[in-house]
Design an enzyme around this catalytic site. Structure first.
Site, PDB file in Angstrom:
ATOM      1  CD1 TRP A 359       0.528  -0.491   3.165  1.00 24.90           C
ATOM      2  CD2 TRP A 359      -0.708   1.343   3.422  1.00 24.90           C
ATOM      3  NE1 TRP A 359       0.822   0.050   4.406  1.00 24.90           N
ATOM      4  CE2 TRP A 359       0.074   1.170   4.593  1.00 24.90           C
ATOM      5  CE3 TRP A 359      -1.570   2.437   3.359  1.00 24.90           C
ATOM      6  CZ2 TRP A 359       0.031   2.056   5.680  1.00 24.90           C
ATOM      7  CZ3 TRP A 359      -1.610   3.318   4.449  1.00 24.90           C
ATOM      8  CH2 TRP A 359      -0.812   3.124   5.590  1.00 24.90           C
ATOM      9  CG  ASP A 360       4.755   0.828   1.622  1.00 21.65           C
ATOM     10  OD1 ASP A 360       3.810   0.158   2.070  1.00 21.65           O
ATOM     11  OD2 ASP A 360       5.888   0.836   2.132  1.00 21.65           O
ATOM     12  CD  GLU A 490       3.102  -3.351   9.472  1.00 24.49           C
ATOM     13  OE1 GLU A 490       4.303  -3.190   9.788  1.00 24.49           O
ATOM     14  OE2 GLU A 490       2.739  -3.660   8.325  1.00 24.49           O
ATOM     15  CE  LYS A 602       6.843  -1.464  11.922  1.00 28.70           C
ATOM     16  NZ  LYS A 602       6.400  -2.452  10.921  1.00 28.70           N
ATOM     17  CD  GLN A 603       3.013   2.618   9.297  1.00 25.70           C
ATOM     18  OE1 GLN A 603       3.661   1.605   9.108  1.00 25.70           O
ATOM     19  NE2 GLN A 603       2.529   3.348   8.317  1.00 25.70           N
TER      20      GLN A 603
END
Lengths: 768, 768
Positions: A359-360, A490, A602-603
């Site tokens: 998906w990046d 994640e 994480k993000q």
């Protein structure tokens, strides 16, 4: 962290001094590529110390067995490995019959490596004292041609310093290679033919299972003291290896040079039976031009890339180096020439992750390519997903969905799901949302609606169907819920009602309904074709709407924030600042078990939603959520700092925005996550670009018009970037005092700058 | 389901007729074992059709690589494979030089197999017509000696039916074997010596990595028409194989017999250098006795096992066969002789799951062995965990716990965690609770408190420390929560506040605090020793208490039930009855993703807690929870029906209790879960025993006294079981009309029957 190792320079990545501990990380940092192939910066001569050998061909992969303890239905059937290809760069070097190996030299002086980003080449030079006491100077220059993308070139120069010497080169090809990450030392290549013809050699090999046929080739020539040496090499062929021996008595202070052209021809582009002929043809073109002319051509090709995509930063060389490093690697990874390729998370710099498309691409990669290339490149990225729609429908079927519901894979090479780690990727269904968002983003930026009736609407219908089926009604909440997902963060697995996922699911359905109406109104033939093909009825869309209208969002009244997922507030809410530094990075120090139940992010997750849909929320809301979530965010995903940099800039927290910018732009250069050995974080590099253009530059598209809201970090004097907006080239130069906008277009263009309308005239600079 | 395939018989498992599709499942069902070793019921002669070969030695395993896509901290370092051992049962059979292979015979008539549970042997007989038109009758009888547990014996009889024939036998040993479940066809055995000495042969081999040395051996002899034939066999040895050829001209209607004794000597029991001598010694004992005497001895050994552990059921032969099948396999798997062994989930009948010890031992296995054997056997099972306490503390450390917190492994061979599937096992920390519960249960049943001050208290302290650290305080709930766990219901992963886990955590802490006080009061020396060793202080126990006192339990006010976990009510609550039958079993039909977000329960979870702690809840509460949860339970765990049978009996729902009983007792015989090919469900067999004794018999221990509350399914005339309660043997016979209690003890004993006190006199039957 690796800070201060790479020498600050505006246009080059430079290391000085030979450090065996740094070989693997520098192999990543100095990687080269040309969109069609790429390679880690491995030494040409043999090296017996720790090294991670890697040479990769775009689109060539191996469907390795997925490693799980216990197979369960719906797991991906294979893990698409980025496959280490046969090596063509190798040159064994002997000085008076002793092999040159930096690992065994008694001294290595004046070691320097440069990755010249402006011109697109890599050079290594050093003076080595060998066990036999011979001292030699070596300079090796290498590049992968952007113009002739099947070929690369090496100029390997040796100058004896301590006396005359016999210099022997054995350039070779080797198909006896493996992947670092094979499960059990499996071989992925089957070598079928090893050919040697005069100064040329070829190895034909095909990948097992996928049967990509390749020909790896080389052609070499020798030069002594500036003059070509006509020498027929000794040829030696083995089962998976071919080498040519050249010998030259070399006087002290004189230089012997080996030129080596090499590369791959592949069955993706040629008929399998014609690979050797194709190799000969490309070698003819390369050797006819010669090394120096090819190098010049390379500099020109890069000049034209930089012309459009360069970002300049004045007054902060590290920041300047960082952004160019990012832009350079993005262009090395994907050029937009081939719609079958995509932007792998490690590009051509390592094996980790596998697959080429995440998906990046949609969430991070698209804006960069859309703004710095022709819009057709962005359309190719979208079309790539359209081409995979049938596979996405199959993928959803395997998981129990029906009626044309499409779930795009988290990781793919050819549209099939192919990851290796169910606990994270398996349930990250939010990826479907990013694919729909990219369609919206593409149209918003380019104004090219044609993609939607032609292809995009079918993709949107498949995605809306998925969300409709994936949500379930909670009698208890009297709302639709989405259970058992992993969000962008994640460090949480299998949670209920991830806010980001629920939000984008609702948005996808609503956006699809809008586009259905728009296509019905404006493109009735397409509408008939698509609704016929997909058997879509108003009864069905009514059901979608119900799900969207009654979607549940976890929210804390007390704190006034949306919760990342159900139960988030039950965690021990100790901020990262209060966490012992020795515990970081937690993904290296903590058990997975502990990470999962911790509050650490994480993000960006909720904040990713605020980034995508910023107009849906007030700045106060953004601030509140940023203040709540950022303190729990460890940014251990490469995709995290860029989003935070953009939002910090928007909140006018320039110090924080600048820190995040450095972290995203120099993530690999300074090795923040202590893993650069494994390869670079290519997709997050596009996020770096966004953090300047959207973050500091404040670029947005609103009502079909560009707008800017420029800010500048106090460390910088000025910065500039260029964008291609609907075939008009706009240069934006921002300094502390003013913003200068220069339009290269046929007609005037209006935009908003700090909320004020500005009309730009073609060819003139407008100062504000 | 496989219903009606196995012929109903009170004492034997019987199949009639040869069906190639059934070979693998029958290989499981007819498995034999003697506690020290065991084997699937593979054919002696070669068989070229689908078969799953398996021969296993207790305690011999291989630490295979754990298969995960991406390693994360805290994952188990290896997966302990139940390792397929060298085979000693093989006999190649040739009739007129054509090999007998049931897969290629033109006809197989009168095929019958019998597993005689009463006497502990396996027999296969058939008449085969071979491609060369020869018809032969074969009868092969085999057993693994309970008395001499390193040896097994085979009597292989061949009678030509269609004319005279040359009968050739090649009995052999083979160490060139693999596991069905190797990751990549890895070999686990290293063969070091192949010896042939007259009628004896030996293969020395050791397991890789773990280096268990083994000697596999055989000794054979020939008999024709009732007379011993003195024939020196032709010997042939290969790298991993040794065979002896015997040939006998056999007249039509006459019988040639090969006797084969074989087995293993292992370095767990002998010095590695003495394995061949040990093998010779055991062969001497076996051959001196001879096959028939050994077989008689076998029947005697089983008679004494049945004497104590048999359960009779009158009027329902299938139910009778089911319970005996369960009791038989439990005794084949674990005899209680060796405290280093345990009760593997597949016993010696397959490879699946790996490891030998799960929470199954404490939660299901203990009551059976405690009641049908000497209480020392149960104590050995407890001591096994005490011996692993240090490893459990190490295991917890790897996950980030400290201060002596112990987390017992979910799967183990030697105390180390060794599973292969993190998504399920990883977070099933509730296992720690079952280990503490077994201590409580042991004392409750045996009255032997000595285990607690000697060993158990240390185990309890480690476990209490774990729960204290694993719980965290939720500011939001103002309670202690336990986040990120998997409960007994493995169809949920990584949930928050699994009620069962929270409940047993609280109980463990409270029980440990009680025992601390009790040991302090009654065993002050032990108390000093243990608190000194563990550095336990009142400050610490105060903290434990706080966690126990303020533990959170998810509860629905509206429904008046405890929730299996946070958010359970958000699921789509469609009962199993309303689920399309074609969707079952969901673990074969659905994606894991779909299972996780469904409401379906694999095995008792909240109800498991109600089973363990039944006195904490009223019958009304039980009924409410049973009525809520059972309808969502798919019973796809072998451990599910037994608990439900017990609870249905308690609620006087005898039809349901009986259906669950059949399901648990005939789970494998009738192949409910369509997987019996892989091996049997050994640990759930102990649950079957509980469903009769605790379910129908209503046996409980209350205030140090036995009590019964008998019920009888309407399909039965009567049933009976025996228990060893504190060295008193009590036989309980229950019919529709009355209950007859017979006490075999030195003194009278009082108990409660249907709530009434009854005093039993030694040696007399009491009718009520």
């Amino acid at each position: 962290m690796n800070q201060d190792y790479i020498i600050a320079d505006a246009w080059s990545i430079i290391e000085e001094g030979f450090d065996k501990e740094r070989v693997k990380s520098s192999e990543s940092l100095f990687s080269i590529g040309n969109g069609a192939m790429g390679q880690r910066a491995n030494f040409e001569e043999n090296y017996s110390g720790p090294t991670f050998q890697g040479s990769y061909i775009g689109g060539v992969y191996y469907p390795d067995k997925t490693r799980v303890g216990w197979w369960k239905n719906g797991y991906p059937e294979y893990f698409a490995k980025v496959i280490n290809a046969p090596s063509w760069i190798g040159i064994q070097v002997f000085i008076n019959d002793e092999e040159l190996d930096l690992n065994s030299c008694t001294a290595v002086d004046n070691y320097k490596r440069e990755l010249n980003m402006k011109e697109g080449w890599h050079r290594r030079s050093f003076e080595a004292t060998m066990p036999n006491k011979m001292k030699v100077a070596v300079r090796a220059t290498r590049f992968l041609s952007m113009a002739l993308d099947e070929v690369g070139a090496i100029k390997y120069e040796v100058t004896p310093l301590s006396g005359d010497a016999k210099v022997k080169f054995i350039p070779y090809l080797d198909s006896g290679i493996t992947n670092e990450d094979t499960n059990w030392d499996d071989k992925f290549w089957n070598t079928t033919e090893v050919l040697s013809e005069g100064s040329q050699a070829f190895i034909k090999a095909h990948t097992m299972k996928t049967h990509f046929d390749t020909c790896t080739f080389m052609e070499c020539s020798l030069e002594y003291d500036g003059n070509k040496v006509d020498q027929k090499p000794e040829e030696r062929t083995e089962e998976k290896w071919v080498g040519h021996t050249y010998t030259q008595e070399t006087a002290q202070g004189k230089t012997t040079v080996l030129y080596k052209f090499g590369g791959y021809t592949v069955s993706r582009n040629h008929k399998p039976g014609e690979l050797v002929d194709a190799a000969k043809s490309v070698l003819r073109q390369a050797t006819t031009a010669g090394f120096e002319a090819m190098l010049k051509q390379q500099a020109e090709a890069w000049a034209s890339i930089w012309e459009m995509s360069d970002i300049t930063i004045e007054g902060d060389v590290k920041a300047q180096q960082g952004i160019r490093f990012n832009i350079f690697h993005l262009n090395q990874t994907y050029t937009g020439k081939d719609s079958r390729l995509n932007i792998g998370p490690k590009g051509f710099t390592g094996e980790k992750y596998g697959g080429s498309t995440y998906w990046d691409t949609e969430a991070y990669g698209l804006p960069f390519y859309m703004s710095t290339k022709d819009q057709l490149v962005a359309r190719k990225l979208l079309k790539y997903r359209y081409n995979h729609l049938e596979k996405a429908i199959e993928n959803a079927k395997k998981l129990g969905f029906n009626n044309g519901a499409a779930l795009y894979p988290m990781v793919t090479m050819n549209g099939e799901e192919c990851h290796n780690e169910w606990e994270i990727t398996f349930e990250e269904i939010h990826r479907n949302g990013a694919i729909a968002y990219a369609i919206y983003n593409y149209y918003r930026y380019t104004g090219d609606y044609s993609y939607i009736p032609e292809m995009g609407l079918e993709v949107l219908i498949g995605i809306a169907r998925f969300w409709h089926q994936r949500a379930s009604f909670s009698e208890h909440k009297q709302k639709y819920v989405i259970l058992g997902v992993t969000g962008p963060n994640e460090y949480e697995n299998n949670v209920n009602n991830n806010w980001y996922t629920n939000y984008i699911a609702k948005w996808c359905i609503n956006y699809t309904l809008e586009q259905l109406q728009k296509v019905k109104d404006g493109y009735s033939e397409d509408y008939e074709r698509i609704t016929g093909k997909t058997k879509l009825s108003p009864t069905e869309t009514e059901k979608w709407k119900k799900v969207a209208d009654q979607m549940y969002f976890p929210y804390s009244e007390e704190k006034g924030i949306y919760l990342q997922q159900d139960g988030f507030l039950d965690k021990e809410l100790i901020t990262v600042a209060d966490l012992d530094k020795k515990q970081r990075p937690i993904n290296q120090k903590w058990s997975w078990d502990r990470i999962l139940r911790s509050p650490y992010i994480k993000q960006a997750d909720v904040l990713q939603g605020f980034y995508f849909f910023e107009d849906h929320f007030t700045e106060e809301e953004l601030e509140k959520h940023f203040d709540f979530y950022e303190p729990f965010t460890v940014h251990e995903s490469s995709l995290s700092p860029c989003v935070h940099s953009i939002q910090a800039a928007k909140l006018d927290r320039m110090e924080q925005a600048y820190a995040f910018y450095l972290r995203t732009s120099r993530l690999d250069l300074d090795d923040y996550n202590k893993e650069v050995e494994e390869g670079l974080h290519i997709t997050s590099m596009a996020g770096t670009w966004m953090s300047i253009v959207e973050g500091f530059g404040g670029m947005r598209i609103r009502n079909d018009k560009l707008s800017f809201n420029p800010r500048i970090p106090k460390q910088w004097k000025s910065y500039s970037f260029k964008i291609n907006f609907r075939d008009r080239i706009l240069k934006v130069h921002i300094s502390k005092e003013r913003t200068v906008l220069t339009l290269d277009a046929k007609e005037e263009m209006s935009l908003r700058l700090n909320g004020q309308k500005v009309v730009l005239q073609p060819g003139t600079a407008t100062e504000v």
